[in-house]
Every structure is written in C-alpha cells, then in structure tokens.
Write an enzyme that holds these catalytic residues in place. Structure first.
Site, short mmCIF file in Angstrom:
data_model
loop_
_atom_site.label_atom_id
_atom_site.label_comp_id
_atom_site.label_asym_id
_atom_site.label_seq_id
_atom_site.Cartn_x
_atom_site.Cartn_y
_atom_site.Cartn_z
N ALA A 164 0.86 -1.18 0.00
CA ALA A 164 0.00 0.00 0.00
C ALA A 164 0.90 1.23 0.00
O ALA A 164 1.54 1.53 1.00
CB ALA A 164 -0.90 -0.01 1.23
N MET A 165 0.96 1.93 -1.12
CA MET A 165 1.88 3.06 -1.28
C MET A 165 1.11 4.38 -1.21
O MET A 165 0.33 4.70 -2.11
CB MET A 165 2.64 2.95 -2.61
CG MET A 165 3.52 1.71 -2.70
SD MET A 165 4.48 1.63 -4.24
CE MET A 165 5.62 3.00 -4.00
N GLY B 128 2.64 7.33 -0.99
CA GLY B 128 3.45 8.42 -1.51
C GLY B 128 4.38 9.00 -0.48
O GLY B 128 5.17 9.89 -0.77
N CYS C 199 -10.65 4.90 8.32
CA CYS C 199 -10.02 4.65 7.02
C CYS C 199 -9.33 3.28 7.01
O CYS C 199 -9.48 2.51 6.07
CB CYS C 199 -9.02 5.76 6.72
SG CYS C 199 -8.25 5.65 5.08
N CYS D 286 -6.32 13.89 6.88
CA CYS D 286 -5.70 14.21 5.59
C CYS D 286 -6.63 14.95 4.65
O CYS D 286 -6.16 15.65 3.75
CB CYS D 286 -5.21 12.92 4.94
SG CYS D 286 -6.51 11.71 4.60
#
EC number: 2.8.1.13
Length: 380
Positions: free
Chosen positions: A18-19, A21, A112, A208
C-alpha cells in the site's frame, strides 16, 4: 520460510504494498523489491479537492500519487492507482461529519484503516493474487500460538497501534508491517541509501482530507445543521452565552469559548439534541471508566470467558498521544467497560480505548473499542 513468514521463496511470493506516496510505504516497497519478492505497488486515490492537491502534508491526493508513481518507477515495480473517492467519502468523510453532529470527537484515521485500507484494499490484493498486503505502519506483526498477533513497535514515538485497534484477526493473518522494528530515522536512512525522491518528505497529517485544518468547514458543507447556534450553559444551569454550532467545540476545550467567567471553564459535554455546549470546572472532566461499543478483541481469552471468569488487568490507552495506563477490563451483559485505575480527564465519546496485554515495551495489542460513554469519577 521467508522474511514475511510464508513458506515460499521470495521470488515465488507476490506482495502488494500500500503506497501512500510517503517515505514509510516507499521504503517498504523498496525493501520488498530488494529482497526479491514479486512486488506490486497500489495507491488509492481517496480524495481530490483544491488545496489538498498540493498541500504540504496532504495524503492520498494528487502530489502523493505522483510521488508513489515515481518511487515505483525508480525501484522497478508495477504501480496501480485505484479511484476510491466515493468509497472514502461514504465510509470516512460522511461518518466523520455525522459523528460531530452526534456531539462526538471522531478519529477518521481508524475508520479509514477499518474500511477502505484493510477491507477494500485487501480485497483488491487478493484479486491480484497476492500472498500478503504490506504497509508502512509502525506496528509489529508476529506469529504467536499459531496465529498472527499485533505488537507495539520498537519506536514508541511512532506507535500506530491506537489507529489500528480495529484490525481483525483474519486481516492480521494477511497483513505484514516490516517497519515495526525500526525507528523513523533508520527508515529515512534507508530511503536516502535507495535514492528515493521522498527521503526528506514530511509526514502526512492525521486528518488528511481537511484543508488547512478547518474541519468545521467540511462538516458544515455536508451537515449544515451542525452549525446551528445554541446556548453555552454551565453545569449548574446558568446560561453563559451563545455559540455558533457544537462542531466548533470538543470535550476538554478551554480556549475560544467566547464567554467570561471568574474561574477557568472547560467543555464537559456536547448535547446535540438541545444544541447546548455545557461547561464546568476542570474537576468535572475527571473520568474513571469508559463503556465501549463495537469492540474488536484480539486476545486468546475470549470476551465471553472474561464475562464468565471476571475482570482482567490490562493497559489501556484513550488518547493517541498518551502512553497506555493500568486498567481493568470487565464484561457485564455483553457490555465492555474499562476502569482507568489512575483516572483520566476530558475523555470524549467517539474516541477509542485501545487494550494492551501489559506494560512491557513490545507488548501485544489486544484490540479496542469505540467510547460510547465516559463515566465521571463522581458517578463511578
């Protein structure tokens, strides 16, 4: 047995990373590729609104997707971007707004993880034929008594167990967290060594999807009734002033109340039915126990066993920024209640209470639940 605890050679093991960034997930992807695993990077586009696109510290928006793509290209792995904006809005943003309308203080990061990341992304990983889903969370997953357990990481300053308490056993069996034994600086050193463009990138913010930290603006747009004015009332019944919506207040708040009083006053309760913000002295914030709902239990001894055999001693955490404290967990008529031995102040419904086996550094995480009610020290 490979480093992920799977009885396969790394080159025969398909891993989805799970990237987001950020530097943590980028390093995890780099480590998996370097160890020879068949590594796939997946980034979820969760939202995309104006300021969040290029805001420093934003997560899962435009700039982060670009960074994840660049990292994947640099380490030579396939990278996929999946549009989950509508799912994220439904499961996280709408829930966040509705929680504030109910007078709660929500934790969207847990929601989330609980929904989009560890349900939807896990399903995608399995559809891609992956043996495991790997993330950059600071937590340890270790095999114990034939099952995978969750344990606190070495770097307590980065401990993310509070935000992962809702991870279920079936999910734990499929998840791996390679950074649990590292410090943040060690992770950055690896990123520099690998030459990753995100090596010096700052960490993402907790909420976020809220531009400039103005969560009230988001809530007002989704739930206009949450901004209805009402009274600021003292615990003794005196009306001290008016407010512009309970969404602007949280339990324990002292500053910005807009009222004058000879002694300091704090928000002790939010009443969505009467639209009242109730204030009182600091002592009124004292909490001795919390009653929980939607409890996720990961311990070997079941909650039914605890209800039958009596309370157990644990360590509990009711704030992400505070260390666990001694507590006693009991189950009565199916309701889980946690007595905080040393007490706590300003506990709010909507937050989480997370359970730990003991006070050892790498103790096991036994799960947790959402706070439905904070019982005052006087009532207890």
């Amino acid at each position: 047995m490979n480093s992920l605890g799977i009885n396969k050679r790394p080159e025969d093991t398909r891993v989805v990373v799970a990237m987001s960034g950020g530097v943590d997930s980028s390093v995890v992807a780099g480590l998996m590729a370097r160890e020879g695993y068949e590594t796939l990077g997946v980034t979820l586009q969760l939202y995309d609104h104006g300021e969040a696109m290029h805001r420093k510290g934003a997560c899962c928006a435009g700039q982060d997707i670009h960074d994840a793509r660049r990292v994947a290209a640099a380490i030579g792995i396939p990278h996929y971007v999946l549009d989950y904006e509508s799912r994220f809005r439904e499961a996280v943003i709408d829930d966040f707004a509705e929680s504030y309308v109910r007078g709660e203080t929500p934790i969207p990061c847990v929601k989330c993880n609980q929904t989009v990341k560890f349900v939807d992304l896990m399903r995608v990983s399995k559809e891609l034929g992956a043996d495991v889903l790997v993330t950059g969370h600071y937590i340890q997953s270790l095999e114990k008594d034939g099952r995978w357990g969750m344990f606190r990481p070495n770097d307590h300053g980065r401990d993310q167990s509070y935000f992962l308490f809702a991870t279920e056993q079936e999910q734990l069996d499929y998840l791996r967290f390679p950074l649990g034994g590292m410090t943040k600086e060690e992770v950055r050193d690896i990123a520099r060594e690998m030459g990753l463009v995100v090596a010096e990138k700052s960490d993402s913010q907790d909420i976020c999807f809220v531009p400039n930290g103005n969560y009230a603006q988001i809530i007002t747009k989704l739930k206009p009734e949450a901004a209805d004015p009402g009274e600021i009332v003292h615990m003794d019944g005196r009306v001290l002033g008016e407010h512009k919506g309970i969404i602007h207040y949280t339990i324990g708040q002292r500053r910005g109340l807009g009222i004058s009083a000879p002694d300091p006053l704090y928000v002790v309760k939010l009443d969505p039915d009467t639209k009242q913000v109730i204030v009182g002295p600091y002592e009124a914030l004292a909490t001795r126990s919390v009653r929980l709902k939607q409890v996720n239990w990961l311990g070997s001894k079941s909650l039914s066993d605890i209800e039958r055999d009596g309370p157990i001693e644990i360590e509990a955490k009711v704030r992400s920024t505070r260390p666990p404290q001694p507590a006693r967990l009991s189950v009565v008529d199916g309701v889980v209640e946690v007595e905080l031995i040393g007490g706590e102040h300003g506990v709010s419904p909507g937050q989480a209470c997370v359970f730990y086996a003991d006070d050892s550094p790498n103790t096991e995480v036994l799960g947790g639940g959402w706070i439905a009610e904070a019982v005052s020290a006087k009532a207890a």
